[in-house]
Structure formats: structure tokens, C-alpha cells
Write a protein that holds these residues in place. Structure first.
Motif, PDB file in Angstrom:
ATOM      1  N   ASN A  41       5.927  28.143  -3.233  1.00  0.00           N
ATOM      2  CA  ASN A  41       5.543  27.482  -1.997  1.00  0.00           C
ATOM      3  C   ASN A  41       4.069  27.766  -1.713  1.00  0.00           C
ATOM      4  OD1 ASN A  41       5.460  30.106  -0.878  1.00  0.00           O
ATOM      5  ND2 ASN A  41       7.609  29.957  -0.238  1.00  0.00           N
ATOM      6  N   VAL A  42       3.552  27.283  -0.613  1.00  0.00           N
ATOM      7  CA  VAL A  42       2.123  27.397  -0.340  1.00  0.00           C
ATOM      8  C   VAL A  42       1.668  28.838  -0.155  1.00  0.00           C
ATOM      9  CG1 VAL A  42       1.896  25.072   0.598  1.00  0.00           C
ATOM     10  CG2 VAL A  42       2.544  26.964   2.116  1.00  0.00           C
ATOM     11  N   SER A  43       2.596  29.741   0.157  1.00  0.00           N
ATOM     12  CA  SER A  43       2.228  31.147   0.343  1.00  0.00           C
ATOM     13  C   SER A  43       2.451  31.980  -0.913  1.00  0.00           C
ATOM     14  CB  SER A  43       3.014  31.746   1.518  1.00  0.00           C
ATOM     15  OG  SER A  43       4.410  31.692   1.256  1.00  0.00           O
ATOM     16  N   GLY A  44       2.868  31.351  -1.995  1.00  0.00           N
ATOM     17  CA  GLY A  44       3.068  32.073  -3.250  1.00  0.00           C
ATOM     18  C   GLY A  44       4.464  32.602  -3.445  1.00  0.00           C
ATOM     19  N   GLY A  45       5.359  32.296  -2.523  1.00  0.00           N
ATOM     20  CA  GLY A  45       6.741  32.721  -2.670  1.00  0.00           C
ATOM     21  C   GLY A  45       7.541  31.760  -3.531  1.00  0.00           C
ATOM     22  N   LYS A  46       8.725  32.177  -3.900  1.00  0.00           N
ATOM     23  CA  LYS A  46       9.598  31.377  -4.752  1.00  0.00           C
ATOM     24  C   LYS A  46      10.173  30.192  -3.991  1.00  0.00           C
ATOM     25  CE  LYS A  46      14.136  31.805  -6.973  1.00  0.00           C
ATOM     26  NZ  LYS A  46      15.221  32.758  -7.347  1.00  0.00           N
ATOM     27  N   MET A  47      10.163  29.023  -4.622  1.00  0.00           N
ATOM     28  CA  MET A  47      10.869  27.863  -4.082  1.00  0.00           C
ATOM     29  C   MET A  47      12.333  27.945  -4.508  1.00  0.00           C
ATOM     30  SD  MET A  47       8.303  24.597  -4.631  1.00  0.00           S
ATOM     31  CE  MET A  47       9.336  23.487  -3.659  1.00  0.00           C
ATOM     32  N   GLY A  48      13.237  27.918  -3.541  1.00  0.00           N
ATOM     33  CA  GLY A  48      14.651  27.945  -3.861  1.00  0.00           C
ATOM     34  C   GLY A  48      15.122  26.621  -4.423  1.00  0.00           C
ATOM     35  N   GLY A  49      16.329  26.630  -4.991  1.00  0.00           N
ATOM     36  CA  GLY A  49      16.851  25.422  -5.605  1.00  0.00           C
ATOM     37  C   GLY A  49      16.952  24.248  -4.654  1.00  0.00           C
ATOM     38  N   GLN A  50      17.520  24.461  -3.477  1.00  0.00           N
ATOM     39  CA  GLN A  50      17.648  23.377  -2.509  1.00  0.00           C
ATOM     40  C   GLN A  50      16.289  22.892  -2.018  1.00  0.00           C
ATOM     41  OE1 GLN A  50      20.375  21.628  -1.730  1.00  0.00           O
ATOM     42  NE2 GLN A  50      21.331  22.873  -3.337  1.00  0.00           N
ATOM     43  N   GLN A  51      15.345  23.820  -1.915  1.00  0.00           N
ATOM     44  CA  GLN A  51      13.991  23.446  -1.498  1.00  0.00           C
ATOM     45  C   GLN A  51      13.334  22.541  -2.541  1.00  0.00           C
ATOM     46  OE1 GLN A  51      11.392  26.805  -0.889  1.00  0.00           O
ATOM     47  NE2 GLN A  51       9.846  25.585   0.166  1.00  0.00           N
ATOM     48  N   ILE A  52      13.547  22.856  -3.816  1.00  0.00           N
ATOM     49  CA  ILE A  52      13.001  22.033  -4.897  1.00  0.00           C
ATOM     50  C   ILE A  52      13.634  20.647  -4.877  1.00  0.00           C
ATOM     51  CG2 ILE A  52      12.903  21.757  -7.409  1.00  0.00           C
ATOM     52  CD1 ILE A  52      12.697  24.820  -7.593  1.00  0.00           C
ATOM     53  N   PHE A  53      14.965  20.593  -4.748  1.00  0.00           N
ATOM     54  CA  PHE A  53      15.659  19.310  -4.718  1.00  0.00           C
ATOM     55  C   PHE A  53      15.169  18.452  -3.555  1.00  0.00           C
ATOM     56  CE2 PHE A  53      19.723  21.174  -6.821  1.00  0.00           C
ATOM     57  CZ  PHE A  53      19.057  21.247  -8.022  1.00  0.00           C
ATOM     58  N   GLN A  54      15.057  19.066  -2.372  1.00  0.00           N
ATOM     59  CA  GLN A  54      14.639  18.319  -1.197  1.00  0.00           C
ATOM     60  C   GLN A  54      13.204  17.856  -1.316  1.00  0.00           C
ATOM     61  OE1 GLN A  54      16.801  17.520   1.411  1.00  0.00           O
ATOM     62  NE2 GLN A  54      15.118  16.107   1.870  1.00  0.00           N
ATOM     63  N   HIS A  55      12.349  18.706  -1.865  1.00  0.00           N
ATOM     64  CA  HIS A  55      10.938  18.356  -2.054  1.00  0.00           C
ATOM     65  C   HIS A  55      10.814  17.140  -2.962  1.00  0.00           C
ATOM     66  CE1 HIS A  55       6.623  19.312  -2.179  1.00  0.00           C
ATOM     67  NE2 HIS A  55       6.666  18.989  -3.452  1.00  0.00           N
ATOM     68  N   PHE A  56      11.553  17.146  -4.060  1.00  0.00           N
ATOM     69  CA  PHE A  56      11.495  16.035  -5.005  1.00  0.00           C
ATOM     70  C   PHE A  56      12.109  14.780  -4.393  1.00  0.00           C
ATOM     71  CE2 PHE A  56      12.713  13.551  -8.729  1.00  0.00           C
ATOM     72  CZ  PHE A  56      11.574  13.657  -9.506  1.00  0.00           C
ATOM     73  N   ARG A  57      13.202  14.948  -3.675  1.00  0.00           N
ATOM     74  CA  ARG A  57      13.861  13.810  -3.033  1.00  0.00           C
ATOM     75  C   ARG A  57      12.949  13.144  -2.010  1.00  0.00           C
ATOM     76  NH1 ARG A  57      17.859  16.424  -0.838  1.00  0.00           N
ATOM     77  NH2 ARG A  57      19.049  16.460  -2.769  1.00  0.00           N
ATOM     78  N   ASP A  58      12.285  13.961  -1.200  1.00  0.00           N
ATOM     79  CA  ASP A  58      11.374  13.423  -0.188  1.00  0.00           C
ATOM     80  C   ASP A  58      10.208  12.678  -0.841  1.00  0.00           C
ATOM     81  OD1 ASP A  58      12.950  14.490   1.789  1.00  0.00           O
ATOM     82  OD2 ASP A  58      11.658  16.218   2.167  1.00  0.00           O
ATOM     83  N   ALA A  59       9.659  13.257  -1.916  1.00  0.00           N
ATOM     84  CA  ALA A  59       8.534  12.618  -2.604  1.00  0.00           C
ATOM     85  C   ALA A  59       8.952  11.275  -3.198  1.00  0.00           C
ATOM     86  CB  ALA A  59       8.003  13.542  -3.696  1.00  0.00           C
ATOM     87  N   SER A  60      10.130  11.232  -3.837  1.00  0.00           N
ATOM     88  CA  SER A  60      10.614   9.977  -4.423  1.00  0.00           C
ATOM     89  C   SER A  60      10.803   8.908  -3.358  1.00  0.00           C
ATOM     90  CB  SER A  60      11.938  10.214  -5.157  1.00  0.00           C
ATOM     91  OG  SER A  60      11.762  11.057  -6.275  1.00  0.00           O
ATOM     92  N   ARG A  61      11.309   9.319  -2.198  1.00  0.00           N
ATOM     93  CA  ARG A  61      11.502   8.366  -1.110  1.00  0.00           C
ATOM     94  C   ARG A  61      10.168   7.819  -0.620  1.00  0.00           C
ATOM     95  NH1 ARG A  61      11.053   9.335   4.057  1.00  0.00           N
ATOM     96  NH2 ARG A  61      11.176  11.593   3.725  1.00  0.00           N
TER      97      ARG A  61
END
Length: 223
Positions: free
Chosen positions: A104-124
Motif C-alpha cells: 500500500n502507499v505506506s509500504g505495508g502489505k496489501m491483503g488479498g481482498q484489498q488486491i481483489f477490490q483494487h483490481f476490480r475498481d480499476a477495471s470498472r
């Protein structure tokens, strides 16, 4: 339903998604798309990847999957994926070897659901809400399976993430990374980079017509 050619064209668009967006909202989209559509990883594996798992040297780039131990394997990284993943590697806030690859923007780990949602939002936002992580992984499987022959079944299975049972002392062997790389390069239309992947620079704030023309260019309809 979109044709295979249309899906490949849209995949190409996703690999350049960070070239036109303001800020860092789409920065991780090309890396996520590469890991799924060019390396064949299922979405559930992305959050566990660490920076130390990647070797991004030209010609020998590969990904070491070490967890779970029973499914440990080396995955070749084709040149297009290497370029995209190296960009993600360099821009990561946390540069430690043990840090997550997708941060993420602070250097922490992106969780699985966060990755899925991020990609889903971008595709939309990009106009194809149907292109999910699972949809893109299915496209990879389709392209690789097209290359199946009676002699390369084990290599196909390994590229598709299936466990290969080897009988001790048998003549069968696990395919090496070089063999898998050659098969991937033959299977994936976007395995080799195109000139505009690294040289196109698109600025925001352009007129709608110009922006649409650029989108058609990314889709391979203009170049």
C-alpha cells in the motif's frame, strides 16, 4: 461475450494502465495483471509474495514460490512481465527483502481482498468491470492450454499451477525454467514487450476525443 482477441487487447491496455492515471491509483494494476496474466498466479497467491521471491535479471528472470512447501516451484518471468514488475519493484515504499511485493502507499502489505477490490475498481473505471482477477487468470489458462501436446503435458500442468506427481526413480522429470519460459513465450501473445510499453507517456486533462484515440491505440487498434 468478448472474443479472445478482444480480451488480449484489453489485457495489453491493463499492462499500461499506470501510464495515464493521475497519482498512484493505477500504479499496482499492471503488476497485478502481469502476475496473473503473464506468470499464471491465482489471485489468492498475490498477497503472500515478498520482494525476496523475485529475480528480475534479464534473460533469467523468475519467481521463487516457496510457500506452501509442497507446492514450491520456480516460475519463469517473460520479458514483458519483467519490465512491468521491475517498475513496481523500484517504486515500492518499503525496499526491504522481507517486505511484501504488492504494498500500500505506506509500504505495508496489501491483503488479498484489498488486491481483489483494487483490481476490480480499476477495471470498472477503465470500462471493463467484467475483467476480474479470476477472469484474467482464466485467460492465461486458455492461452497456455492451447499449446498442449502429448509431449508437454507436465510443463503445461506446472505452468497452470497443478501439482506434478513424480515417481521416485522414474524417467519423468519436472520441466526446468528454461523449458517453461520457451513454452510461455510461444503461448502468450504479450510475452515480448512492444515499443510503446516503456516509451508511451500520456498526460491527463486532454480532450475526450484525444483520450479515446489514445485508448484505441493502447488496445492495438492504432499504433
Amino acid at each position: 461475450m468478448p472474443s479472445l482477441d478482444e480480451d488480449i487487447a484489453w489485457f495489453k491496455f491493463l499492462l499500461e494502465a499506470d501510464r495515464f492515471a493521475e497519482g498512484d491509483y493505477f500504479d499496482r494494476v499492471p503488476a497485478i495483471a502481469s502476475l496473473i496474466g503473464l506468470c499464471g498466479l491465482p489471485g489468492r497467491r498475490l498477497s503472500s509474495l515478498k520482494r525476496r521471491d523475485f529475480d528480475l535479471e534479464p534473460g533469467t528472470a523468475h519467481l521463487n514460490l516457496v510457500e506452501p512447501a509442497w507446492q514450491a516451484r520456480r516460475i519463469p518471468i517473460v520479458e514483458t512481465a519483467r519490465i512491468v514488475l521491475q517498475q513496481q519493484w523500484r517504486r515500492a515504499p518499503n525496499q526491504k527483502a522481507e517486505a511484501a511485493f504488492l504494498q500500500n502507499v505506506s509500504g505495508g502489505k496489501m491483503g488479498g481482498q484489498q488486491i481483489f477490490q483494487h483490481f476490480r475498481d480499476a477495471s470498472r473505471l477503465l470500462g471493463r468491470p467484467d475483467v476480474t482477477v479470476g477472469y484474467l487468470h482464466g485467460l492465461y489458462i486458455r492461452l497456455v492450454e492451447i499449446q498442449r501436446t502429448p509431449s508437454n503435458g507436465r510443463a503445461i500442468a506446472q505452468l497452470c499451477g497443478r501439482v506434478i506427481d513424480l515417481v521416485p526413480g522414474s524417467e519423468h522429470r519436472s520441466p526446468d525454467v528454461a523449458e517453461l519460459r520457451r513454452l510461455l513465450e510461444a503461448a502468450l501473445p504479450l510475452a515480448k514487450p512492444w515499443r510503446l510499453l516503456t516509451h508511451r507517456v500520456v498526460r491527463r486533462g486532454q480532450a475526450d476525443t484525444a483520450e479515446n484515440n489514445l485508448r484505441f491505440s493502447w488496445l492495438g487498434l492504432k499504433d
